[in-house]
Design a protein around this motif. Structure first.
Motif, mmCIF file in Angstrom:
data_model
loop_
_atom_site.group_PDB
_atom_site.id
_atom_site.type_symbol
_atom_site.label_atom_id
_atom_site.label_comp_id
_atom_site.label_asym_id
_atom_site.label_seq_id
_atom_site.Cartn_x
_atom_site.Cartn_y
_atom_site.Cartn_z
ATOM 1 N N THR A 37 8.082 3.101 0.588
ATOM 2 C CA THR A 37 8.841 3.515 1.770
ATOM 3 C C THR A 37 9.193 5.005 1.697
ATOM 4 O OG1 THR A 37 9.779 1.302 1.985
ATOM 5 C CG2 THR A 37 10.868 3.063 3.195
ATOM 6 N N THR A 38 9.614 5.468 0.531
ATOM 7 C CA THR A 38 9.947 6.881 0.376
ATOM 8 C C THR A 38 8.723 7.758 0.616
ATOM 9 O OG1 THR A 38 11.752 6.416 -1.174
ATOM 10 C CG2 THR A 38 10.824 8.632 -1.236
ATOM 11 N N VAL A 39 7.574 7.386 0.050
ATOM 12 C CA VAL A 39 6.359 8.181 0.242
ATOM 13 C C VAL A 39 5.946 8.173 1.720
ATOM 14 C CG1 VAL A 39 3.904 8.395 -0.334
ATOM 15 C CG2 VAL A 39 5.562 7.841 -2.119
ATOM 16 N N THR A 40 6.048 7.029 2.371
ATOM 17 C CA THR A 40 5.710 6.928 3.797
ATOM 18 C C THR A 40 6.600 7.843 4.627
ATOM 19 O OG1 THR A 40 4.999 4.625 3.521
ATOM 20 C CG2 THR A 40 5.525 5.341 5.760
ATOM 21 N N HIS A 41 7.894 7.747 4.408
ATOM 22 C CA HIS A 41 8.867 8.541 5.157
ATOM 23 C C HIS A 41 8.672 10.029 4.893
ATOM 24 C CE1 HIS A 41 13.060 10.048 6.001
ATOM 25 N NE2 HIS A 41 12.868 9.309 7.073
ATOM 26 N N LEU A 42 8.479 10.390 3.625
ATOM 27 C CA LEU A 42 8.317 11.795 3.246
ATOM 28 C C LEU A 42 7.026 12.372 3.827
ATOM 29 C CD1 LEU A 42 9.050 14.352 1.706
ATOM 30 C CD2 LEU A 42 8.063 13.308 -0.358
ATOM 31 N N ILE A 60 7.725 -0.240 6.886
ATOM 32 C CA ILE A 60 8.915 0.614 6.927
ATOM 33 C C ILE A 60 9.868 0.180 8.038
ATOM 34 C CG2 ILE A 60 8.007 2.381 8.510
ATOM 35 C CD1 ILE A 60 9.269 4.493 6.584
ATOM 36 N N GLY A 61 9.372 -0.658 8.969
ATOM 37 C CA GLY A 61 10.276 -1.232 9.965
ATOM 38 C C GLY A 61 9.871 -1.027 11.410
#
Length: 372
Positions: A37-42, A60-61
């Motif tokens: 999730t962090t890598v996707t968001h970043l 991720i939602g």
């Protein structure tokens, strides 16, 4: 679903529908036990800062079908940044991302996937068809699978591993991000705590560079990056104590990463519904860094048992709920001068909450009610 498949009926998931309608757009598919999730968001943030329309979607939602619908309305999308869980990959029939990123791999969801081999093969399914593959060399399981995985780009946050000559991106002994021998920028620009987040930074940077982002764009984007909630999130701080919400730590490995990121004498709060995983290493990490531990929920007695078996000598407290834990900690702080409280459950939330977000929000509300 298995019975339907056995009858020869095709089963499609939401990812399949999204792919069928969006496969004319380049995809980055991101999976892994922890960190995805962090890598996707970043990565979505980096690309957006570079002028791309690059929405984050999937696990991720935000449903991929939402963007499929918007694409039908001729809204411009340059890249789909898709977080994909093993559950989603398992029922995909065709998924061929331009770039695949594998963040980490440890035992998880074995109640569904049954064996670690089956879990690994499901994750690996996406990488057989990706054009570019990016892997985490710091992950022990992925590193040990170097020869069996399809050729790709590897990253490491451990400068000692650079001598293996397997990695294209690393962090040098001065903390700088390096791309194939060329220094790019100081990793301190990325404010998230922990070595695991340095790995996340490297993975996202490798993908951004493959897509064509300049170093200056990445640096500016990192300065402006706002972290996701429930991931080593400081929710209260004064001269006496810092309280950190890491509700996303739903297994032992992610809790270990969180504890190691803080590295202070701390009060640890853990509990929930227990999962398979390396509880011995978790206990060793707790013994090294924690002044005391407050356990709650369905797993409390089992976690206490794990600690006692490995000769944990410090104080252990058991409660039914997080609310009860907070009451005990308030009293405990009157006699103990501990500067850090870390909520890192090491378990799923499903004994008392619908997901880690609800659990984290409940914890934040309790802290606001009792400390602010």
């Amino acid at each position: 679903v298995l019975k339907i498949k056995a009858c020869g009926i095709k089963v499609s998931g939401e990812v399949n529908i999204g792919w069928e309608n969006l496969k004319g757009i380049d995809w980055v598919g991101i999976t892994g036990t922890n960190g995805k999730t962090t890598v996707t968001h970043l990565l979505s943030h980096l690309l957006s800062s570079g002028g791309f329309s690059a929405p984050a979607a999937g696990n991720i939602g935000i449903p991929l079908c939402k963007y499929a619908y918007e694409n039908k309305k001729n809204l411009k999308i340059d890249w789909i940044i898709a977080e994909l869980s093993s559950y989603q990959i398992e029922i995909t029939n065709e998924l061929k991302p331009k770039i695949g990123i594998w963040t980490s791999f440890t035992p998880d969801h074995l109640d569904r996937h049954k064996t670690i081999t089956n879990y690994f093969n499901i994750k690996n399914k996406m990488f057989k068809y990706a054009d570019i593959r990016i892997y985490n060399y710091d992950d022990d399981f992925l590193k040990s699978s170097f020869e069996k995985l399809k050729k790709g780009i590897w990253i490491t946050s451990d400068y000692e591993k650079v001598k293996d000559k397997k990695c294209s991106y690393w962090i040098d002994h001065n903390g700088f991000i390096v791309e194939k021998g060329t220094i790019l920028f100081d990793s301190k620009l990325f404010k998230l705590k922990g070595i695991h987040n340095k790995q996340n930074l490297l993975l996202a940077t490798a993908a951004a560079r493959e897509i064509g982002l300049s170093v200056d764009i990445i640096k500016t984007a990192l300065i402006n990056y706002a972290q996701l909630p429930h991931r080593l999130e400081t929710i209260y701080k004064n001269d006496d104590v810092e309280i950190i919400n890491d509700s996303k730590a739903t297994n032992f490995d992610s809790s270990i990463a969180g504890i190691n990121a803080i590295k202070k004498d701390m009060i640890l709060i853990s509990g929930g519904r227990i999962k398979d995983g390396n509880h011995d290493l978790w206990v060793d990490t707790v013994k090294q860094h924690c002044h005391s531990i407050f356990l709650y929920g369905e797993s409390a007695k089992k976690l206490k048992e794990y600690l006692i078996v490995k000769d944990f000598k410090k104080e252990i407290f058991i409660s039914l709920t997080i609310k009860d834990v907070i009451k005990k900690i308030i009293f405990y702080l009157k006699k103990e001068n501990i500067k850090t409280i870390l909520f890192s459950p090491a378990c799923s939330s499903f004994d008392q909450f619908k997901d880690f977000e609800e659990r984290g929000n409940s914890f934040k509300s309790l802290i606001k009610e009792n400390f602010c």
